[in-house]
Design a protein around this motif. Structure first.
Motif, short mmCIF file in Angstrom:
data_model
loop_
_atom_site.label_atom_id
_atom_site.label_comp_id
_atom_site.label_asym_id
_atom_site.label_seq_id
_atom_site.Cartn_x
_atom_site.Cartn_y
_atom_site.Cartn_z
N ASP A 60 12.09 6.18 83.33
CA ASP A 60 11.09 6.28 82.26
C ASP A 60 11.34 7.52 81.42
O ASP A 60 11.25 7.48 80.19
CB ASP A 60 9.68 6.35 82.83
CG ASP A 60 9.19 5.05 83.43
OD1 ASP A 60 9.69 3.97 83.05
OD2 ASP A 60 8.30 5.13 84.30
N ASN A 104 14.38 7.09 79.22
CA ASN A 104 14.13 6.16 78.13
C ASN A 104 13.15 6.68 77.09
O ASN A 104 13.24 6.31 75.92
CB ASN A 104 13.59 4.83 78.67
CG ASN A 104 14.62 4.06 79.46
OD1 ASN A 104 15.81 4.28 79.33
ND2 ASN A 104 14.14 3.18 80.31
N ASN A 105 12.21 7.53 77.50
CA ASN A 105 11.10 7.86 76.61
C ASN A 105 10.91 9.33 76.27
O ASN A 105 10.17 9.63 75.33
CB ASN A 105 9.79 7.34 77.22
CG ASN A 105 9.81 5.85 77.38
OD1 ASN A 105 9.97 5.12 76.42
ND2 ASN A 105 9.66 5.38 78.60
N MET A 135 5.77 9.14 85.54
CA MET A 135 6.93 8.42 85.03
C MET A 135 8.08 8.54 86.03
O MET A 135 8.25 9.56 86.67
CB MET A 135 7.36 9.01 83.69
CG MET A 135 6.30 8.88 82.62
SD MET A 135 6.75 9.74 81.11
CE MET A 135 7.82 8.53 80.36
N THR A 190 10.25 10.87 72.75
CA THR A 190 9.81 9.81 71.87
C THR A 190 8.35 10.07 71.50
O THR A 190 7.51 10.15 72.38
CB THR A 190 9.92 8.44 72.58
OG1 THR A 190 11.27 8.25 72.97
CG2 THR A 190 9.47 7.32 71.67
N ASP A 247 -0.97 5.45 78.63
CA ASP A 247 -0.26 4.48 79.43
C ASP A 247 -0.39 4.78 80.92
O ASP A 247 -0.53 3.87 81.72
CB ASP A 247 1.22 4.45 79.06
CG ASP A 247 1.47 3.78 77.71
OD1 ASP A 247 0.54 3.21 77.14
OD2 ASP A 247 2.61 3.84 77.25
N GLY A 254 3.16 3.81 73.22
CA GLY A 254 2.81 4.87 74.13
C GLY A 254 3.28 6.21 73.58
O GLY A 254 4.20 6.26 72.78
N LYS A 304 6.69 4.78 70.64
CA LYS A 304 7.70 3.74 70.87
C LYS A 304 7.03 2.39 70.75
O LYS A 304 6.09 2.09 71.47
CB LYS A 304 8.32 3.90 72.26
CG LYS A 304 9.39 2.88 72.54
CD LYS A 304 10.05 3.15 73.85
CE LYS A 304 11.13 2.11 74.08
NZ LYS A 304 11.87 2.37 75.30
N SER A 305 7.52 1.60 69.84
CA SER A 305 6.98 0.27 69.67
C SER A 305 7.74 -0.69 70.56
O SER A 305 8.96 -0.67 70.61
CB SER A 305 7.12 -0.18 68.21
OG SER A 305 6.78 -1.54 68.10
N GLY A 306 7.03 -1.51 71.25
CA GLY A 306 7.65 -2.51 72.10
C GLY A 306 8.08 -3.75 71.35
O GLY A 306 8.61 -4.69 71.93
N TYR A 324 4.66 9.99 74.66
CA TYR A 324 5.22 10.71 75.79
C TYR A 324 5.65 12.09 75.37
O TYR A 324 6.15 12.28 74.31
CB TYR A 324 6.43 9.96 76.36
CG TYR A 324 6.09 8.55 76.72
CD1 TYR A 324 5.45 8.29 77.92
CD2 TYR A 324 6.36 7.50 75.88
CE1 TYR A 324 5.11 7.00 78.27
CE2 TYR A 324 6.03 6.21 76.23
CZ TYR A 324 5.41 5.97 77.42
OH TYR A 324 5.08 4.71 77.77
#
Length: 86
Positions: A49, A52-53, A45, A56, A1, A84, A59-61, A86
């Protein structure tokens, strides 16, 4: 990403790439410390970011996309959510 972000950003702001025209990901390890480090030459990031991530694996959007569509979001958002690591 991160590499995709800098590649996209550089279309409108070429100076963002600086002298580093070769986008890359480097993976290194320290057997003694038992650590694995992953570095890239992309866009970093933000603090949000990370919140949130971080931690993880993937992570599916999809759920974010469905929520936005239910809230009346514009259909042009299709393709802006993905997976993505992370």
């Amino acid at each position: 990403d991160a590499l995709d972000k800098i590649r996209f950003l550089s279309l409108s702001e070429p100076e963002e790439l600086g002298d580093n025209k070769d986008l890359e990901i480097r993976i290194s390890f320290d057997a003694e410390e038992r650590t694995l480090s992953i570095r890239d030459s992309g866009v970093g990031m933000t603090k949000q970011d990370l919140v949130n991530n971080l931690g993880t694996v993937a992570k599916s959007g999809t759920s974010a996309f469905v929520e936005m569509m239910q809230a009346g979001a514009d259909m042009s958002l299709i393709g802006q959510f993905g997976v993505g690591f992370y």
